[in-house]
Design an enzyme around this catalytic site. Structure first.
Site, PDB file in Angstrom:
ATOM      1  N   THR A 199     -51.053 -23.446  74.104  1.00 41.68           N
ATOM      2  CA  THR A 199     -49.703 -24.259  73.891  1.00 41.68           C
ATOM      3  C   THR A 199     -49.389 -24.854  75.284  1.00 41.68           C
ATOM      4  OG1 THR A 199     -48.714 -22.978  72.333  1.00 41.68           O
ATOM      5  CG2 THR A 199     -47.109 -24.044  73.497  1.00 41.68           C
ATOM      6  N   GLU A 285     -44.567 -16.807  80.243  1.00 43.94           N
ATOM      7  CA  GLU A 285     -43.499 -16.286  79.644  1.00 43.94           C
ATOM      8  C   GLU A 285     -43.220 -14.720  80.206  1.00 43.94           C
ATOM      9  OE1 GLU A 285     -43.007 -18.427  75.375  1.00 43.94           O
ATOM     10  OE2 GLU A 285     -44.156 -16.638  75.543  1.00 43.94           O
TER      11      GLU A 285
END
Length: 412
Positions: A199, A285
């Site tokens: 991603t 993240e």
């Protein structure tokens, strides 16, 4: 093929302070909020004054999203692009025929707004998988791309983000044929990052004149050593791509593998890609630190790549680094299950400057000094194998409690 007087020194490459994807001549960009997301900018675009030679590298996930198919079709016509439209918030992946229709409609509408042919237009999307694009909102946004307040590069950098915590842009400059050539890039990526694309999106521009076949070959080779050498969580996603556009406005002689300064251009492009790849890994993240793995002395570069990926992908290594625990056993275990042939009795491992394994057995070290080193925001793991000349580097981040929190509630 023999290459004469090739320039390879990276000392000739200058990093541009505040550089971006619009540092090269003839490129502009912008972004706006069209309503896909609640408040954040969610529609961005990149434009070249003239058609540019283009090349792309795409995710290996078999569920390849509709925008990638449309973009590949655009480039295939003439190996050129002039503009790119990208939305965040909705990935337009696993959306069937309607998703493909929406991607074509997005391309058609933006091409019309910019006054260029559809085949010179690329489309990209990032965000939640399985949701249809809100085309009415996107169409409304496209109608506002010429509004002056939306024409800022920083707005483009922001509009492509999802769970990222910051924008990622860079530019370098080199002199080739007596002409100042700029290479700029922007990227997004924070989660679902793993070698072989994930991603992440990256868009790279240059005002150099470059042969299309040479540009394609260079991008593939460089991607294998940069974007394909990062991991955050081991998931490879559906959407993502690296695109490069070269519009020739620097007016240099066309760059090919036979140009005497070809390697200088390739090195400059490599610097941009590597810096962006590192920024993606650093912004993983929930990450608190960047991890770099340096493997030397492997049987081949390919073996070194496999070993470095094995180490950087290990959740046990990532959690140990997060906890500042010098648990070298997790590193040596990841080397052992990499599938590569090596002599365990030759392996040396160090955490930054601190040796922890020599000749495959423990080496006495100061635990407190190791902990202090591992508390830094950048940690380098060195693995020396003693089997050959192969080498590689890979990048990732630590695995934290915050990563679990973010992904446990991604849809809500």
């Amino acid at each position: 093929m023999e290459q004469v007087n090739q320039v390879t020194t990276k000392e000739k490459i200058d990093l541009v302070t505040g550089g971006s994807v619009t540092t090269p001549k003839g490129f502009s960009a912008g972004g706006l909020h069209c309503g896909i997301r609640k408040q954040k900018l969610d529609l961005g675009w990149l434009y070249s004054d003239v058609p540019a030679q283009a090349a792309g590298v795409y995710t290996t996930n078999v569920f390849q999203a509709a925008p990638l198919k449309v973009t590949q079709e655009s480039i295939a016509k003439e190996n050129k692009l002039q503009a790119l439209i990208v939305n965040s918030g909705v990935a337009n992946a696993c959306t069937g025929e309607q998703g493909l229709k929406d991607a074509y409609e997005m391309r058609e509408s933006f091409a019309k707004a910019m006054g260029i042919p559809e085949y010179l237009t690329a489309v990209a999307s990032t965000g939640l998988i399985g949701e249809p694009l809100p085309m009415a909102k996107i169409q409304n946004g496209i109608e506002r791309v010429h509004d002056q307040e939306n024409k800022e590069t920083s707005r483009f950098e922001t509009a492509i983000l999802t769970t990222d915590t910051r924008e990622k842009g860079v530019a370098v400059q080199v002199e080739i044929d007596g002409k100042l050539i700029s290479i700029g890039g922007v990227a997004k990526g924070s989660g679902m990052i793993h070698p072989n694309m994930a991603t992440m999106l990256s868009f790279i521009t240059t005002d150099a004149e470059v042969d299309d076949q040479a540009l394609t070959a260079a991008l593939k080779e460089i991607t294998n050593k940069s974007f394909n050498m990062i991991t955050v969580d081991g998931d490879t996603s559906t959407n993502d791509m690296v695109l490069v556009m070269a519009n020739g406005k620097a007016q240099n002689k066309a760059l090919t593998e036979n140009h005497p300064e070809w390697l200088l251009f390739v090195n400059a492009l490599s610097v941009v890609c590597e810096l962006l790849a590192k920024e993606i890994a650093r912004d993983g993240e929930g990450a608190s630190k960047l991890i770099e793995v340096q493997v030397r002395g492997a049987n081949s570069d390919e073996a070194a790549q496999a070993i470095s990926k094995s180490i950087i992908s290990s959740n046990l290594v990532k959690t140990a680094i997060h906890g500042a625990d010098a648990n070298w056993g997790r590193v040596i275990t990841a080397i052992g299950y990499s599938g590569q042939q090596l002599d365990p009795n030759k392996v040396n491992i160090s955490l930054g400057p601190i040796a922890v394994v020599k000749q495959g057995v423990p080496f006495a070290f100061d635990e407190e000094k190791a902990k202090t080193y591992l508390l830094q925001d950048t940690v380098v793991i060195h693995a020396e194998l003693g089997d050959g000349e192969g080498s590689a580097a890979a990048w990732g981040c630590d695995l934290s409690y915050e990563y679990v929190r973010i992904n446990a509630s991604y849809r809500t």
